[in-house]
Motif scaffolding. Structure first.
Motif, PDB file in Angstrom:
ATOM      1  N   ARG A  20      -4.673   1.560  -0.283  1.00  0.00           N
ATOM      2  CA  ARG A  20      -5.667   1.833   0.689  1.00  0.00           C
ATOM      3  C   ARG A  20      -4.814   2.833   1.970  1.00  0.00           C
ATOM      4  N   GLY A  21      -5.392   3.461   2.889  1.00  0.00           N
ATOM      5  CA  GLY A  21      -4.925   4.346   3.833  1.00  0.00           C
ATOM      6  C   GLY A  21      -5.756   4.619   5.023  1.00  0.00           C
ATOM      7  N   THR A  58      -7.578   8.284   6.936  1.00  0.00           N
ATOM      8  CA  THR A  58      -7.978   9.551   6.779  1.00  0.00           C
ATOM      9  C   THR A  58      -8.151  10.050   8.539  1.00  0.00           C
ATOM     10  N   GLU A  81      -9.129   0.418   4.213  1.00  0.00           N
ATOM     11  CA  GLU A  81      -9.259   1.963   4.171  1.00  0.00           C
ATOM     12  C   GLU A  81      -9.830   2.421   5.507  1.00  0.00           C
ATOM     13  N   SER A  82      -9.478   3.418   6.160  1.00  0.00           N
ATOM     14  CA  SER A  82     -10.154   3.854   7.637  1.00  0.00           C
ATOM     15  C   SER A  82     -10.419   5.200   7.638  1.00  0.00           C
ATOM     16  N   ARG A 139      -5.221  12.513   4.651  1.00  0.00           N
ATOM     17  CA  ARG A 139      -5.259  10.856   4.066  1.00  0.00           C
ATOM     18  C   ARG A 139      -3.877  10.691   3.831  1.00  0.00           C
ATOM     19  N   ASN A 158       0.897  -1.160  -0.176  1.00  0.00           N
ATOM     20  CA  ASN A 158       0.107  -0.180  -0.078  1.00  0.00           C
ATOM     21  C   ASN A 158       0.802   1.009   0.032  1.00  0.00           C
ATOM     22  N   VAL A 191     -14.414   0.172   4.099  1.00  0.00           N
ATOM     23  CA  VAL A 191     -14.278   1.139   4.725  1.00  0.00           C
ATOM     24  C   VAL A 191     -14.609   1.226   5.938  1.00  0.00           C
ATOM     25  N   SER A 238      -2.968   6.151  -4.728  1.00  0.00           N
ATOM     26  CA  SER A 238      -4.492   5.705  -4.420  1.00  0.00           C
ATOM     27  C   SER A 238      -4.446   4.448  -3.589  1.00  0.00           C
ATOM     28  N   TYR A 295     -17.706   9.272   3.519  1.00  0.00           N
ATOM     29  CA  TYR A 295     -16.791   8.081   2.921  1.00  0.00           C
ATOM     30  C   TYR A 295     -17.342   6.851   2.506  1.00  0.00           C
ATOM     31  N   THR A 302      -1.441   7.006   2.910  1.00  0.00           N
ATOM     32  CA  THR A 302      -1.538   5.511   2.492  1.00  0.00           C
ATOM     33  C   THR A 302      -0.812   4.707   3.733  1.00  0.00           C
ATOM     34  N   TRP A 303      -1.265   3.315   4.021  1.00  0.00           N
ATOM     35  CA  TRP A 303      -0.721   2.474   5.055  1.00  0.00           C
ATOM     36  C   TRP A 303       0.918   2.437   4.697  1.00  0.00           C
TER      37      TRP A 303
END
Length: 555
Positions: free
Chosen positions: A21-22, A24, A232-233, A33, A15, A206, A19, A255, A35-36
């Motif tokens: 996943r990550g 916010t 995604e969190s 935001r 990640n 999410v 774009s 979201y 990313t991981w």
């Protein structure tokens, strides 16, 4: 490297793109935001500073590191950095604006000595506590800028499966601190079991959460799991939620949140406020998994939430009732997906006198209703035993115990280590309940059960009936034992209300509550005590502290 660390690093490497996943953070004022993969890069730099003796940290493998911060943007990379450096994480309980800082410092010093902490990492908004820690000679570093003080760690420190990953401070009613020792193996096992049972999909799900990161549901379920699998969190703080509870459904709407979790009281609060919201204020059609756990589940609170949410596209089936505890890392059982809340309706007399959960018609006047909490997660076993340790059968009420790979080996206490399991690996949960077709049902905490006239009366039944009275704050009533274990055992009800201080109004409210309690359980409370809103003693996770509450009852 432990399986948990391998999962964490592999997910971070996958990640790294813009774009990918990550997480916010910073809502609602300054959303940001990352990313991981970006979180991982920052964590490696912080870990480098933690491992560098010349920087004054010098964290050695196995060292306990405490964190005191509220900002999830700081906490996420810092927690991962401690693990990368080979240490264990302890999230300290946070002082509030009303906290006496010297008392907090004394309690915190006891905790730090108990876990043999080598370092405290301070972040916003607690930097001002550096002076308090310094006066007590507690080693500490401030997180802002720490990542710029050293070269990134080139590779994670190797750790064993039985090495401590989390020292989770318990939030019980005892004044003595205690930490649950969660190993890397415990964490990996429970994480994988939750991902499987909840059918979490990093590509589509999410998660939206406001839960505190010093509590196991927030730390493990809403930070560690997303970080480890690349989910995604969106993460805000409990203060954000308490200041504006409708921020929670707003973020789910904005979201496209599919997964969330909270204790029962939060669903009650938000349900009532959504019921007054304008049409079209939210879009909750994306929500598929709303975990309800951490405290007794009130069916009425769930219905309040789902009824209000239906107007905004939410399916009532999204609610998933759960049983969990810090000693099992987080989760013991989940109810099945897409069923909503399922209730088991049983005969009150059979339950209280014969300790059997005999099913009765839902409309029966002499019934008790309990949420069904599902089957044990993969890797765990649950059984019910009597006081002699004999295994009980279908619908027989007794002590619940659990064993498996996610169960802690023990505690750290002020008097030294304490094992959590018996010789056969069983952990006594402290709960009383039964199994119905293999599914867990919890009646209450054993130490809180009120015994009168040969009956076992559960405080939750008293509290729910009290909260049905107008003027009682929802979820803010406590039934407490008096003269426990004696032939004259009684109970009192302590409740929060806006009429506190008005003697006549208090008296009228007390009479109405007492009558409602008699209707519900057939016994009159010895006293009904009305206190101001915010007065009931609670743990940092929001659970009632019954022993402290009992002190509010004056004979």
């Amino acid at each position: 490297m432990s399986r948990f660390m391998s999962t964490l690093v592999t997910s971070a490497d996958a990640n790294t793109g813009a774009s990918a996943r990550g997480i916010t953070t910073g809502e609602p004022e300054q959303p940001r935001r990352r990313t991981w993969g970006e979180i991982h890069a920052e964590a490696l730099t912080i870990a480098g500073a933690l491992r560098a003796p010349e920087e004054g940290a010098g964290v050695e493998p196995g060292a306990a590191v405490a964190i005191l911060a509220a900002d999830p943007a700081l906490i996420a990379p810092t927690v991962q950095a401690v693990w990368l450096a080979g240490g264990s994480v302890t999230m300290l309980h946070q002082p509030t604006p009303r906290t006496d800082l010297e008392h907090w410092a004394q309690d915190t010093i006891r905790v730090l000595r108990m876990i043999d902490a080598r370092l405290v990492l301070l972040g916003s908004p607690f930097e001002q506590l550096a002076d308090v820690l310094a006066r007590h000679a507690i080693p500490h570093r401030e997180l802002p800028g720490l990542a710029s003080m050293a070269e990134p760690l080139t590779e994670p420190v190797d750790v064993a499966e039985d090495a401590a990953a989390l020292l989770q401070l318990t939030s019980g009613s005892s004044a003595e601190p205690k930490a649950v020792r969660i190993t890397h193996g415990n964490l990996y096992s429970n994480m994988r079991a939750m991902v499987t049972r909840a059918e979490l999909d990093p590509d589509t799900d999410v998660l939206v959460s406001w839960l505190p990161l010093f509590h196991d549901m927030g730390m493990v379920g809403c930070l560690t799991v997303p970080m480890a699998i690349g989910l995604e969190s969106v993460k805000v703080t409990p203060a954000d939620f308490l200041a504006r509870p409708l921020l929670w459904p707003e973020l789910i709407s904005h979201y496209g949140g599919t997964v969330t979790a909270a204790p029962n009281f939060a669903y009650a609060i938000v349900g009532k406020r959504m019921a007054r919201a304008d049409d079209g204020a939210f879009d909750l059609s994306s929500l598929r998994f709303a975990l309800n756990g951490a405290e007794p589940i009130d069916p009425q609170a769930v219905r309040t939430f789902t009824d209000a949410g239906a107007r905004f596209g939410m399916r009532s089936e999204c609610v998933v009732c759960a049983f969990g505890m810090a000693e099992v890392t987080l989760a013991v059982s989940f109810a099945p997906l897409n069923r909503g809340i399922e209730l088991d309706t049983v005969d009150a007399a059979e339950l209280e006198k014969r300790r059997r959960a005999k099913p009765v018609d839902a409309e029966s006047a002499h019934a008790r209703r309990f949420a069904v909490l599902g089957r044990a997660l993969p890797g765990l076993e649950i059984e019910v035993v009597d006081d002699s340790g004999n295994t009980l059968g279908h619908r027989e009420v007794g002590k619940l115990r659990v064993r498996g790979d996610a169960v802690t080996p023990g505690y750290l206490t002020v008097d030294g280590p304490l094992p959590a399991q018996d010789a056969a690996g069983w952990l006594d949960t402290g709960d009383e309940g039964y199994l119905a077709d293999g599914r867990v049902v919890i009646c209450g905490r054993r130490k809180d059960v009120i015994i009168m006239g040969g009956r076992n009366i559960y405080p939750v039944d008293i509290e729910r009936s009290a909260c049905e009275v107008d003027g009682v704050r929802a979820g803010n009533a406590a039934a407490v034992r008096q003269d426990p274990g004696s032939r004259r055992e009684r109970f009192a009800v302590v409740l929060e209300s806006g009429v506190a201080g008005d003697e006549m109004a208090e008296k009228a409210l007390g009479k109405e509550v007492a009558a409602r309690v008699v209707d519900a359980v057939g016994v009159r409370p010895s006293a009904v005590v009305v206190v101001e809103p915010g007065s009931l003693p609670k743990t940092p996770s929001g659970k009632l502290k019954r022993a402290a509450t009992a002190e509010l009852v004056h004979e």
